[in-house]
Design a protein around this motif. Structure first.
Motif: not given
Length: 333
Positions: A147-148, A87-90, A135-141, A29-40
């Motif tokens: 994401p990493i 990236h949050p998806l990682a 499977a997850a990283f094949q989907f990403f590629v 919560y102290p960093h909620h201003q930095s948690l924008v978009s997918y970072k939530r």
């Protein structure tokens, strides 16, 4: 037996979920201003990851608080906070890995097969986790999304996170387990070796080596370190409970744990850049030493004092996790 235990697991799980949520709010919560978009997604990932490991811990650990700490080490630990730099998806993949182990861990409850067949099927179900990662990283590629960086592997310098979990760079995926919890890791490893969990040891070694190797099917090698971190988190929960239940005959194990913590504390003083006479990590290691020594004296006196033991160990462990995680997250945001 299954029907009588199941409601308790649900109740304990909900309690743990609430505590992990409160912990995430406290830290993010102290960093909620930095948690924008997918970072939530970051706080949610930490909660999901911790809750998954909590369930796994309950397979072997009776103590609610030991399981709670084991989950927190995985979901909020040094390795977990490294995902906050990407990236949050990682982090979603990391958070879901414990849940993919649940079929393998709890399969024995769902069948009346003999012990050997249960072990064989449970071992095969472990591959669900491996398949999930691929499977997850094949989907990403396939979607041209990374994401990493694919070439990201574990570096030897990242292992310093075990000694200085609050003193390493946050983006190198250091597999740290904080300070007081190292006591649980030491005792838990002893239990693991004594019980000859060959399959667990083999999985730990193979995935650890894969983390240092080159990418396999576009999976960043560092992702494989999630599994050893997961195993260590469960081992920590087991070890913490073992310390609390220690008797007079376990004195040498407790003293060995104290000696290792003391050694790590001294090394930490020399390798960590700090601005105070005693760095934070060394002080937290000292708190762990005091906790284990106190339980040693209680055990050697043939006193049970079970509630006192729990408070002496679990309270410092939780303080350690909260203080250390807060420092790591504050450094990132």
């Amino acid at each position: 037996m299954f029907k009588t235990k199941r409601p308790l697991l649900v109740v304990f799980f909900l309690a743990a979920l609430l505590l992990y949520t409160a912990f995430a709010v406290l830290l993010f919560y102290p960093h909620h201003q930095s948690l924008v978009s997918y970072k939530r997604l970051f706080p949610l990932e930490a909660i999901i990851a911790s809750a998954g490991v909590f369930i796994l811990c309950r397979r072997w650990v009776l103590s609610f608080f030991a399981s709670l700490i084991g989950g927190a080490v995985y979901g909020f630990g040094t390795y977990a906070t490294s995902f906050l730099c990407f990236h949050p998806l990682a982090g979603v993949v990391y958070a879901l890995i414990p849940w993919t182990f649940i079929p393998a861990v709890f399969f024995y409850r769902l069948t009346n097969l003999d012990k050997l067949n249960k072990k064989i099927i449970s071992a095969l179900l472990v591959f669900l986790s491996i398949i999930f990662i691929f499977a997850a990283f094949q989907f990403f590629v396939k979607n041209y999304f990374y994401p990493i960086p694919v070439q990201t592997n574990l570096q030897l310098r990242a292992l310093l996170g075990i000694i200085a979990p609050t003193g390493v760079k946050q983006d190198i995926f250091a597999p740290g387990f904080y300070h007081v919890c190292i006591a649980g890791l030491i005792m838990g490893l002893g239990v693991l070796i004594e019980t000859r969990r060959i399959g667990v040891i083999f999985l730990f070694l193979i995935t650890s080596l894969a983390a240092f190797y080159k990418p396999i099917l576009n999976v960043p090698p560092v992702i494989w370190e999630s599994i050893p971190v997961l195993i260590c988190s469960v081992i920590i929960a087991t070890g913490l409970e073992t310390i609390v239940l220690a008797g007079a005959g376990d004195g040498r194990w407790l003293l060995t744990t104290v000696a290792i913590l003391l050694t790590l504390s001294i090394i930490n003083i020399f390798i960590t850049d700090h601005h105070t006479i005693i760095p934070l990590s060394a002080g937290l290691f000292g708190m762990g030493i005091a906790s284990v020594l106190s339980i040693y004296f209680i055990a050697e006196s043939n006193r049970s004092w079970h509630l006192a033991r729990k408070f002496i160990l679990y309270a410092p462990a939780m303080i350690d996790v909260i203080v250390s995680t807060k420092q790591n997250i504050d450094m990132i945001f």
